[in-house]
Design an enzyme around this catalytic site. Structure first.
Site, mmCIF file in Angstrom:
data_model
loop_
_atom_site.group_PDB
_atom_site.id
_atom_site.type_symbol
_atom_site.label_atom_id
_atom_site.label_comp_id
_atom_site.label_asym_id
_atom_site.label_seq_id
_atom_site.Cartn_x
_atom_site.Cartn_y
_atom_site.Cartn_z
ATOM 1 N N CYS A 2 13.929 -38.074 -60.436
ATOM 2 C CA CYS A 2 13.326 -38.239 -61.767
ATOM 3 C C CYS A 2 12.131 -39.180 -61.696
ATOM 4 C CB CYS A 2 14.361 -38.846 -62.711
ATOM 5 S SG CYS A 2 15.873 -37.920 -62.766
ATOM 6 N N ARG A 27 7.491 -35.779 -57.117
ATOM 7 C CA ARG A 27 8.846 -36.264 -56.829
ATOM 8 C C ARG A 27 9.896 -35.182 -57.038
ATOM 9 N NH1 ARG A 27 9.251 -42.038 -57.445
ATOM 10 N NH2 ARG A 27 11.353 -41.784 -58.240
ATOM 11 N N TRP A 70 15.389 -34.693 -62.918
ATOM 12 C CA TRP A 70 15.987 -33.941 -61.810
ATOM 13 C C TRP A 70 17.485 -33.919 -62.122
ATOM 14 C CZ3 TRP A 70 14.570 -31.631 -57.143
ATOM 15 C CH2 TRP A 70 15.574 -31.437 -56.211
ATOM 16 N N ASN A 96 16.536 -43.285 -64.941
ATOM 17 C CA ASN A 96 16.738 -42.774 -63.572
ATOM 18 C C ASN A 96 18.000 -43.425 -63.054
ATOM 19 O OD1 ASN A 96 14.410 -41.303 -63.634
ATOM 20 N ND2 ASN A 96 13.255 -42.584 -62.219
ATOM 21 N N GLY A 97 18.818 -42.635 -62.346
ATOM 22 C CA GLY A 97 20.048 -43.188 -61.772
ATOM 23 C C GLY A 97 21.258 -42.460 -62.335
ATOM 24 N N GLU A 480 12.483 -32.802 -35.158
ATOM 25 C CA GLU A 480 11.515 -33.079 -36.229
ATOM 26 C C GLU A 480 10.623 -31.850 -36.464
ATOM 27 O OE1 GLU A 480 11.165 -34.902 -38.571
ATOM 28 O OE2 GLU A 480 9.075 -34.660 -39.157
ATOM 29 N N LYS A 484 10.352 -29.902 -40.070
ATOM 30 C CA LYS A 484 9.081 -29.637 -40.763
ATOM 31 C C LYS A 484 8.989 -28.163 -41.139
ATOM 32 C CE LYS A 484 7.955 -32.836 -41.924
ATOM 33 N NZ LYS A 484 8.999 -33.704 -41.570
ATOM 34 N N GLU A 487 11.634 -27.080 -43.880
ATOM 35 C CA GLU A 487 11.557 -27.651 -45.235
ATOM 36 C C GLU A 487 10.319 -27.187 -46.005
ATOM 37 O OE1 GLU A 487 11.239 -31.882 -45.772
ATOM 38 O OE2 GLU A 487 10.203 -32.140 -43.894
ATOM 39 N N HIS A 503 24.805 -23.884 -23.239
ATOM 40 C CA HIS A 503 26.099 -24.131 -23.909
ATOM 41 C C HIS A 503 26.172 -23.439 -25.267
ATOM 42 C CE1 HIS A 503 26.872 -27.047 -20.759
ATOM 43 N NE2 HIS A 503 25.640 -27.504 -20.955
ATOM 44 N N LYS A 602 10.746 -36.132 -52.967
ATOM 45 C CA LYS A 602 10.112 -37.056 -52.018
ATOM 46 C C LYS A 602 11.017 -38.234 -51.689
ATOM 47 C CE LYS A 602 7.083 -38.734 -49.305
ATOM 48 N NZ LYS A 602 6.991 -38.074 -47.972
HETATM 49 C C1 AGP Z 1 11.158 -35.486 -44.340
HETATM 50 O O1 AGP Z 1 10.161 -34.482 -44.193
HETATM 51 C C2 AGP Z 1 12.044 -35.239 -45.532
HETATM 52 N N1 AGP Z 1 11.312 -35.138 -46.715
HETATM 53 C C3 AGP Z 1 13.232 -36.171 -45.580
HETATM 54 O O2 AGP Z 1 14.018 -35.839 -44.478
HETATM 55 C C4 AGP Z 1 12.943 -37.692 -45.535
HETATM 56 O O3 AGP Z 1 12.489 -38.066 -44.258
HETATM 57 C C5 AGP Z 1 14.261 -38.421 -45.806
HETATM 58 O O4 AGP Z 1 14.690 -38.065 -47.100
HETATM 59 C C6 AGP Z 1 14.153 -39.941 -45.702
HETATM 60 O O5 AGP Z 1 13.274 -40.424 -46.694
HETATM 61 P P1 AGP Z 1 12.785 -41.964 -46.603
HETATM 62 O O6 AGP Z 1 11.989 -42.086 -45.344
HETATM 63 O O7 AGP Z 1 11.973 -42.189 -47.838
HETATM 64 O O8 AGP Z 1 14.023 -42.820 -46.556
#
Ligand code: AGP
Length: 607
Positions: A2, A27, A70, A96-97, A480, A484, A487, A503, A602
């Protein structure tokens, strides 16, 4: 997650509230709403522009609050969108929360005759204030009582017809930032929405609340004691939160790569002496000398950076390290012996699981050192030492420049720790520092070849399954790179240790299941060659990352993306760049909004 925005000043509030919500759209949200004191409340499902269409020119007033939601309790709908009010329509708030005891509070309030409109936890807070006002005529007292009655987390912005020239804010576990303007003040859940208006900000800590007018603010704790706190000045300018001429924040942030290394190391790398300094560790240096073990705990991309840190610190500083998913660490019964240092790595500084893991480790007496990008964030403020990334806001949901900065800081930390523990001399460190100095240029050569990477990505655009494999320092990068791709293009992609192929994973390989193989000229190169041959023998297509000049790979793989030669320990920050671009071009090639991928946010501030 949110987004919250509030305004109290002399200008029309409604257009500023809409602008604030637009700055927070990245966000992630499913609906939005705003309230202007004296002019009422409007809500809309979907994007902020749907809300904007409802504003018209009737909503006149200069105090207001707004929210992008959200959904956590109650489905996405207008009725469940914030702001929410009490029965009288005199108290309005956005939140928020999660209010964990909202159900029992709601039952009590209904028994007292309160009528609820929504299925949200948030609405309870408005009715609690209304109920409290019956015995506490001063609004701030009624608000304070509510804050003590709710359990869980909150970031509130609250308006009342009783105090039409004021906004109230409060935080516990969900960020709230106050922006100090000239004759006007702003509130947001994220400083990037405030930067266009002012760079003077005050971050509320957990358990703090404030009352704000157009020309003043007063900060209090939950005992009602006033707190004096000077504003901080954000170094980011509006430009940094814009796209800089690229189509997406994500591409802009990848293309900043060479400067990311420089900014990360600004004030930390002495080019003359070829040495690293981390002044943020000054207060804990003595304790660092005595640490026996490090646990790195984070989420997502930040954890994959931690995996790189594990290899670096063990190889270079000879200190045992283990990495743990924060979402596991916090729930299992971890043993944190004396002499253990916890490192959290986080771009937002607000990730709920990472914060909870930090608090569990702290409860067991561990020292907390964190790598954080967002100044003043909760995790930053709850750590014993913080190493800030210094790279400006990362707006794209997919973490790119933050990862590069995190790995760079982990390299600097490993070097510093090795020196502190007397494992490596300052003289010996000069070799790796010299290599670090050459990093930005090497990254720049990859960025300048992005059209070649785009051409390769277009050849792989139609595949729906990918394997990414690496070994040793490229092992975390395989994961990683896969993250990428999945996502932002929603394609199935798995990161794997190349040594694990036999394996199980090799059973998946056929002409429809390509492999991205990280095969640099390093200590495991021959092993990677064998893995590539195994893949090819099963009709698997191979896109190899290889070191410039490697002719063998050109003959063996179907496509090759070259990266400059580099010392093995520094491979991760170089190899990740082509994989970020690869994912970007496949995601945009499929027509997706790579800055705001579906289902993602985010900053994951809820569990
Ligand atoms: C990364 O591309 C993602 N959006 C997600 O995995 C992110 O790295 C993770 O949520 C951790 O976020 P932070 O670094 O703000 O703690």
């Amino acid at each position: 997650m949110c987004g919250i925005f509030g305004y109290v000043g002399t200008r029309d509030a409604a257009p500023l509230l809409i602008g604030g919500l637009k700055a927070l759209e990245y966000r992630g949200y499913d609906s939005a709403g705003l309230y202007v004191v004296g002019a009422g409340c409007i809500k809309a499902v979907g994007q902020v522009k749907n809300l904007e269409a409802k504003v018209g020119d009737t909503m006149k007033g200069h105090v207001g609050l707004a929210h992008t939601r959200w959904a956590t309790h109650g489905v996405p709908s207008e009725i469940n969108s914030h702001p929410h009010s009490d029965c009288t329509g005199k108290v309005w708030l956005a939140h928020n929360g999660i209010i964990e005891n909202y159900s029992e509070l709601k039952d009590e309030l209904i028994a007292k005759g309160h009528q609820f409109k929504s299925a949200t936890d948030t609405e309870v807070a408005a009715h609690l204030i209304e109920e409290n006002l019956k015995t506490m005529p001063v609004f701030a007292d009624a608000l304070l009582a509510m804050l003590k009655m709710v359990r869980g987390t909150y970031g509130f912005v609250i308006a009342s017809d009783q105090d039409p020239e004021k906004l109230y804010i409060a935080r516990k576990g969900s960020p709230i930032v106050l922006g100090i303007g000239e004759g006007e003040n702003f509130v947001a859940s994220d400083p990037s929405a405030i930067v266009p208006y002012t760079k003077k900000v005050i971050y509320l800590n957990d358990g703090e609340w404030a009352e704000i007018t157009s020309s003043s603010y007063k900060l209090f704790d939950l005992d009602g004691h006033e707190i004096a706190r000077e504003p901080q000045v954000i170094a980011w300018d509006v430009e940094q939160t814009q796209k800089g001429g690229y189509d997406h924040y994500m591409l802009k942030e990848i293309m900043e790569g060479d400067n990311v290394i420089k900014n990360t190391l600004a004030g930390r790398l002495d080019e003359e002496a070829l040495s690293i300094k981390l002044p943020e560790l000054a207060d804990v240096e003595d304790r660092l000398k005595d640490i026996k073990r490090i646990i790195i705990t984070s989420c997502g991309t930040a954890l994959y950076a931690g995996w790189v840190g594990e290899y670096l610190i063990e190889e270079y500083a000879k200190v045992p390290v283990e990495c743990e998913y924060a979402s596991e660490f916090r729930y299992r019964s971890p043993i944190v012996e004396p002499g253990t240092m916890i490192m959290t790595i986080t771009q937002s500084g607000e990730t709920a699981d990472t914060l909870a893991a930090l608090r569990e480790a702290k409860r067991q007496g561990a020292m907390i050192v964190s790598i954080v990008n967002t100044v003043g964030s909760t995790i930053a403020r709850e750590s014993d030492a913080v190493i800030y990334n210094q790279i400006g806001p990362e707006i794209g949901v997919a973490s790119t420049k933050a990862f590069m900065s995190q790995v760079t800081l982990l390299t600097a930390f490993a070097i510093k720790l090795a020196e502190l523990k007397g494992v490596v001399t300052a003289e010996a460190n000069k070799d790796i520092v010299r290599e670090i100095l050459a990093l930005p240029e090497k990254i720049k050569t990859i960025l300048e070849a992005r059209e070649d990477i785009k051409a390769v990505a277009q050849k792989y655009a139609s595949y729906d399954d990918f394997l990414f494999m690496g070994r040793k320092y490229t092992f975390p990068i395989a994961f990683e790179g896969a993250l990428k791709l999945k996502e932002i293009s929603y394609v199935h992609a798995e990161g794997y240790g190349a040594g694990e192929m036999k394996h199980g994973p090799i059973a998946m390989i056929d002409e429809k299941f390509p492999t991205v193989a990280l095969c640099l000229n390093d200590s495991v190169y021959e092993k990677m060659i064998s893995n590539v041959q195994e893949i090819k023998a099963r009709s698997g297509r191979v896109l190899a990352l290889a070191t410039v000049g490697d002719e063998t790979m050109k003959k063996m793989a179907d496509e090759v993306i070259y990266v400059p030669a580099i010392m093995e320990m520094l491979e991760p920050v170089l190899c990740v760049v082509p994989l970020q671009l690869f994912a970007y071009y496949i995601g945009t090639g499929r027509g997706y909004d790579v800055d705001k991928p579906r289902n993602l946010a985010k900053s994951v501030t809820v569990e």
